[in-house]
Write an enzyme that holds these catalytic residues in place. Sequence first.
Site, PDB file in Angstrom:
ATOM      1  N   PHE A  13     -16.141 -11.282 -23.235  1.00  0.00           N
ATOM      2  CA  PHE A  13     -17.435 -11.402 -22.552  1.00  0.00           C
ATOM      3  C   PHE A  13     -18.505 -10.540 -23.221  1.00  0.00           C
ATOM      4  O   PHE A  13     -19.460 -11.042 -23.820  1.00  0.00           O
ATOM      5  CB  PHE A  13     -17.237 -11.031 -21.080  1.00  0.00           C
ATOM      6  CG  PHE A  13     -18.496 -10.830 -20.288  1.00  0.00           C
ATOM      7  CD1 PHE A  13     -19.536 -11.742 -20.347  1.00  0.00           C
ATOM      8  CD2 PHE A  13     -18.632  -9.714 -19.468  1.00  0.00           C
ATOM      9  CE1 PHE A  13     -20.710 -11.547 -19.611  1.00  0.00           C
ATOM     10  CE2 PHE A  13     -19.783  -9.512 -18.727  1.00  0.00           C
ATOM     11  CZ  PHE A  13     -20.827 -10.434 -18.801  1.00  0.00           C
ATOM     12  N   GLY A 104      -9.831   6.169 -37.283  1.00  0.00           N
ATOM     13  CA  GLY A 104      -9.416   6.375 -38.668  1.00  0.00           C
ATOM     14  C   GLY A 104     -10.247   5.542 -39.626  1.00  0.00           C
ATOM     15  O   GLY A 104     -10.632   6.011 -40.709  1.00  0.00           O
ATOM     16  N   TYR A 147      -5.165   1.131 -17.018  1.00  0.00           N
ATOM     17  CA  TYR A 147      -6.522   0.907 -17.531  1.00  0.00           C
ATOM     18  C   TYR A 147      -7.338   2.192 -17.493  1.00  0.00           C
ATOM     19  O   TYR A 147      -7.954   2.592 -18.488  1.00  0.00           O
ATOM     20  CB  TYR A 147      -7.204  -0.186 -16.717  1.00  0.00           C
ATOM     21  CG  TYR A 147      -8.603  -0.527 -17.179  1.00  0.00           C
ATOM     22  CD1 TYR A 147      -8.814  -1.159 -18.407  1.00  0.00           C
ATOM     23  CD2 TYR A 147      -9.708  -0.242 -16.385  1.00  0.00           C
ATOM     24  CE1 TYR A 147     -10.100  -1.479 -18.830  1.00  0.00           C
ATOM     25  CE2 TYR A 147     -10.996  -0.565 -16.803  1.00  0.00           C
ATOM     26  CZ  TYR A 147     -11.184  -1.180 -18.020  1.00  0.00           C
ATOM     27  OH  TYR A 147     -12.453  -1.501 -18.440  1.00  0.00           O
TER      28      TYR A 147
END
Length: 328
Positions: A13, A104, A147
């Site tokens: 989205f 990184g 989450y």
Amino acid sequence: MNKRVLITGAAGFLGSHLCDKFIKEGYEVIAMDNLITGDLKNIAHLFKNEFFEFHHHDITKFVHVPGKVDYILHFASPASPIDYLKIPIQTLKVGSLGTHNLLGLAKEKNARILIASTSEVYGDPLVHPQTEEYYGNVNTIGPRGVYDEAKRFQESITMAYHRFHGIETRIARIFNTYGPRMRLNDGRVIPAFIGQALRGEDLTVFGDGLQTRSFCYVDDQIRGLYNLLLSDYSLPVNIGNPNEITILDFAKEVIKLTGTTQKIVFEPLPKDDPLQRQPDISKAKEILNWEPEVSRAEGMKLTYNYFKNLSKEDLQKSEHKDFSKHIK
């Protein structure tokens, strides 16, 4: 030479809207997604653009991008409860291993990186509205912890790279955002309500409906994220709409908007579901010269019209389009 930006979660989205924004602003866009929750339809209109390329890749594996990269926007993560409760391990890995890999890469390319954090780092808040200085009230071992903690770790490792390696980092704490390209079945409030209305079902409100949310239209969110990336501020910034509403009142607004006659039905509140959510956007106003411009009435009308026009395709099984030739 155009600046190059890598956007992960690019078929999702917010990721797809970011692709549009950076193409519009004259950047070369490298879009990356493993398509677990993203959909190539969201970016299919960009495939023929000479400044756009798509890489089908899981960022929890080593990330290699040939050539220079000026900016990285890390938006690869399931964002709805339906998704991260279904794939909890992948959610934790993309927030930890995935973020590590991208930091990184930012170090290797000397690139500035913006990570998409979330208001969920505040958990079920004991401070209202939520300021960036609030540390949160999060259940680390609850079902939503996969989450919430992935995002909290993401912020920690980002600041570690900033302080130890001198990487240019930006952290956006994104509050509820809505608009075209959300999935009707992703479990979040707005597509859930609109999907039920389009199917002629009663609207499901969890708990007593007095819990609050603050909804930001996607165009406003993208503008805030863009301003944050180009700012000189490295600490977290709330980006959301401070206009707070109860879920019950919002359900009534959806019924009025859709012109349907459904009832509102109540179900038990999910575990650890936050009871209040409202951003303090003082920092965004001061540092980014940003605040929302699209009213909820205007944004919801645009969003409903989008879903209404797609409803025959989205509410029924549709013919699968083959985008495989565009995958690198």
